[in-house]
Motif scaffolding. Structure first.
Motif, PDB file in Angstrom:
ATOM      1  N   LYS A 195       3.185  -2.988  11.030  1.00 32.68           N
ATOM      2  CA  LYS A 195       3.956  -3.164   9.798  1.00 32.68           C
ATOM      3  C   LYS A 195       3.405  -4.308   8.954  1.00 32.68           C
ATOM      4  O   LYS A 195       3.377  -4.238   7.720  1.00 32.68           O
ATOM      5  CB  LYS A 195       5.425  -3.410  10.136  1.00 32.68           C
ATOM      6  CG  LYS A 195       6.129  -2.200  10.726  1.00 32.68           C
ATOM      7  CD  LYS A 195       7.580  -2.527  11.062  1.00 32.68           C
ATOM      8  CE  LYS A 195       8.290  -1.317  11.652  1.00 32.68           C
ATOM      9  NZ  LYS A 195       9.689  -1.622  12.035  1.00 32.68           N
ATOM     10  N   ALA A 196       2.961  -5.369   9.611  1.00 36.52           N
ATOM     11  CA  ALA A 196       2.379  -6.502   8.893  1.00 36.52           C
ATOM     12  C   ALA A 196       1.108  -6.083   8.151  1.00 36.52           C
ATOM     13  O   ALA A 196       0.870  -6.486   7.012  1.00 36.52           O
ATOM     14  CB  ALA A 196       2.085  -7.643   9.862  1.00 36.52           C
ATOM     15  N   LEU A 197       0.284  -5.269   8.798  1.00 36.18           N
ATOM     16  CA  LEU A 197      -0.953  -4.807   8.163  1.00 36.18           C
ATOM     17  C   LEU A 197      -0.660  -3.865   6.998  1.00 36.18           C
ATOM     18  O   LEU A 197      -1.372  -3.883   5.980  1.00 36.18           O
ATOM     19  CB  LEU A 197      -1.845  -4.111   9.198  1.00 36.18           C
ATOM     20  CG  LEU A 197      -2.519  -5.037  10.212  1.00 36.18           C
ATOM     21  CD1 LEU A 197      -3.188  -4.225  11.312  1.00 36.18           C
ATOM     22  CD2 LEU A 197      -3.529  -5.950   9.527  1.00 36.18           C
ATOM     23  N   ILE A 198       0.367  -3.046   7.130  1.00 38.79           N
ATOM     24  CA  ILE A 198       0.749  -2.165   6.024  1.00 38.79           C
ATOM     25  C   ILE A 198       1.147  -2.995   4.812  1.00 38.79           C
ATOM     26  O   ILE A 198       0.746  -2.711   3.678  1.00 38.79           O
ATOM     27  CB  ILE A 198       1.907  -1.238   6.455  1.00 38.79           C
ATOM     28  CG1 ILE A 198       1.405  -0.221   7.477  1.00 38.79           C
ATOM     29  CG2 ILE A 198       2.505  -0.518   5.259  1.00 38.79           C
ATOM     30  CD1 ILE A 198       2.501   0.614   8.116  1.00 38.79           C
ATOM     31  N   LYS A 199       1.909  -4.054   5.051  1.00 43.84           N
ATOM     32  CA  LYS A 199       2.319  -4.933   3.950  1.00 43.84           C
ATOM     33  C   LYS A 199       1.110  -5.664   3.374  1.00 43.84           C
ATOM     34  O   LYS A 199       0.988  -5.814   2.153  1.00 43.84           O
ATOM     35  CB  LYS A 199       3.359  -5.942   4.453  1.00 43.84           C
ATOM     36  CG  LYS A 199       3.928  -6.848   3.359  1.00 43.84           C
ATOM     37  CD  LYS A 199       5.067  -7.691   3.885  1.00 43.84           C
ATOM     38  CE  LYS A 199       5.602  -8.642   2.821  1.00 43.84           C
ATOM     39  NZ  LYS A 199       6.129  -7.931   1.623  1.00 43.84           N
ATOM     40  N   TYR A 200       0.221  -6.129   4.241  1.00 49.65           N
ATOM     41  CA  TYR A 200      -0.971  -6.850   3.783  1.00 49.65           C
ATOM     42  C   TYR A 200      -1.806  -5.974   2.842  1.00 49.65           C
ATOM     43  O   TYR A 200      -2.370  -6.449   1.853  1.00 49.65           O
ATOM     44  CB  TYR A 200      -1.810  -7.293   4.978  1.00 49.65           C
ATOM     45  CG  TYR A 200      -2.921  -8.262   4.620  1.00 49.65           C
ATOM     46  CD1 TYR A 200      -2.751  -9.624   4.790  1.00 49.65           C
ATOM     47  CD2 TYR A 200      -4.141  -7.816   4.110  1.00 49.65           C
ATOM     48  CE1 TYR A 200      -3.747 -10.530   4.461  1.00 49.65           C
ATOM     49  CE2 TYR A 200      -5.141  -8.706   3.775  1.00 49.65           C
ATOM     50  CZ  TYR A 200      -4.947 -10.063   3.947  1.00 49.65           C
ATOM     51  OH  TYR A 200      -5.939 -10.945   3.603  1.00 49.65           O
ATOM     52  N   SER A 201      -1.884  -4.705   3.156  1.00 50.79           N
ATOM     53  CA  SER A 201      -2.733  -3.783   2.381  1.00 50.79           C
ATOM     54  C   SER A 201      -2.050  -3.235   1.143  1.00 50.79           C
ATOM     55  O   SER A 201      -2.687  -2.536   0.353  1.00 50.79           O
ATOM     56  CB  SER A 201      -3.143  -2.603   3.273  1.00 50.79           C
ATOM     57  OG  SER A 201      -2.020  -1.774   3.543  1.00 50.79           O
TER      58      SER A 201
END
Length: 232
Positions: free
Chosen positions: A198-204
């Motif tokens: 989820k953190a990577l989805i937000k980062y991208s």
């Protein structure tokens, strides 16, 4: 849309920094015991017979010590063993990425060192994750900027994260960029309740397949490092 089936399988936190470092220590201990003790004994036996040979009027070969050098891992120290292991891992990663992106290993190695240094300061973030994000975001181009204002290796948008750097700092500086990018990722992981996916989805910015690609590359980089320790 994000594939929720994949999310469920990838939500588990990837990074186990203490575990990886313990693996480095254990593996290098074994390598040192197997690889250094035997040659030391052979070398000592081979040189005992040369005790009386005179090299010159100024230099003479002294008697070889009767006791073999002590290469026991506990004498070398855990920190030294870890340094040897990490160096092998970094070199393997640098060679792989330099070949992949057709860049000189020295240039890539600088970014790898910075990623490892940042990960060392943080609980739960592996260096390979930061390296994989750099690879995906900028292909290791430190001076790149996109049309939305995202800058540098980890494509940080300054206006959204002004509090994370001083006015005099530039996001085109690799050290600053990786530090701020790691800060952002760390913040997003906390907001996501520890879910790396989820953190990577937000980062991208909700980019399709971003998290799965970054996680896959991160795992590959980690495997390269571990293999380098074992084979080295």
């Amino acid at each position: 849309m994000i594939n929720t089936k994949n999310l469920n399988t990838q939500t588990t936190t990837l990074h186990h920094t203490p575990l990886r470092r313990n693996l480095y220590r254990t593996t290098v201990r074994v390598l040192l015991v197997c690889g250094l003790l035997a040659p030391a004994g052979v070398l000592a036996n081979g040189l005992v017979g040369l005790q009386d040979v005179t090299l010159s009027s100024q230099f003479a070969l002294q008697e070889w010590p009767t006791e073999e050098p002590d290469f026991r891992p506990e004498r070398l120290g855990d920190q030294h063993l870890q340094t040897l292991a990490e160096e092998a891992g970094k070199e393997a990663q640098a060679k792989y990425l330099a070949k992949k992106f057709k860049q000189h290993p020295t240039a890539i190695r600088k970014y790898i060192d910075l990623a490892w240094a940042e990960a060392e300061k943080r609980e739960g973030i592996e260096p390979e994750l930061l390296i994989a994000i750099m690879q995906k975001e900028s292909a290791f181009r430190a001076k790149v900027q996109n049309r939305y204002g995202a800058q540098g290796l980890m494509q940080v948008v300054r206006r959204w994260h002004r509090e994370k750097l001083s006015p005099s700092e530039s996001l085109f500086d690799p050290e600053v960029n990786i530090r701020v990018g790691a800060d952002i990722l760390e913040e997003y992981i906390e907001l996501a309740g520890g879910s790396l996916t989820k953190a990577l989805i937000k980062y991208s910015g909700n980019a399709r397949s971003y998290s799965s690609k970054v996680l896959k590359e991160s795992r590959k980089l980690a495997e390269l490092a571990d293999q380098a320790v074992v084979s080295g």
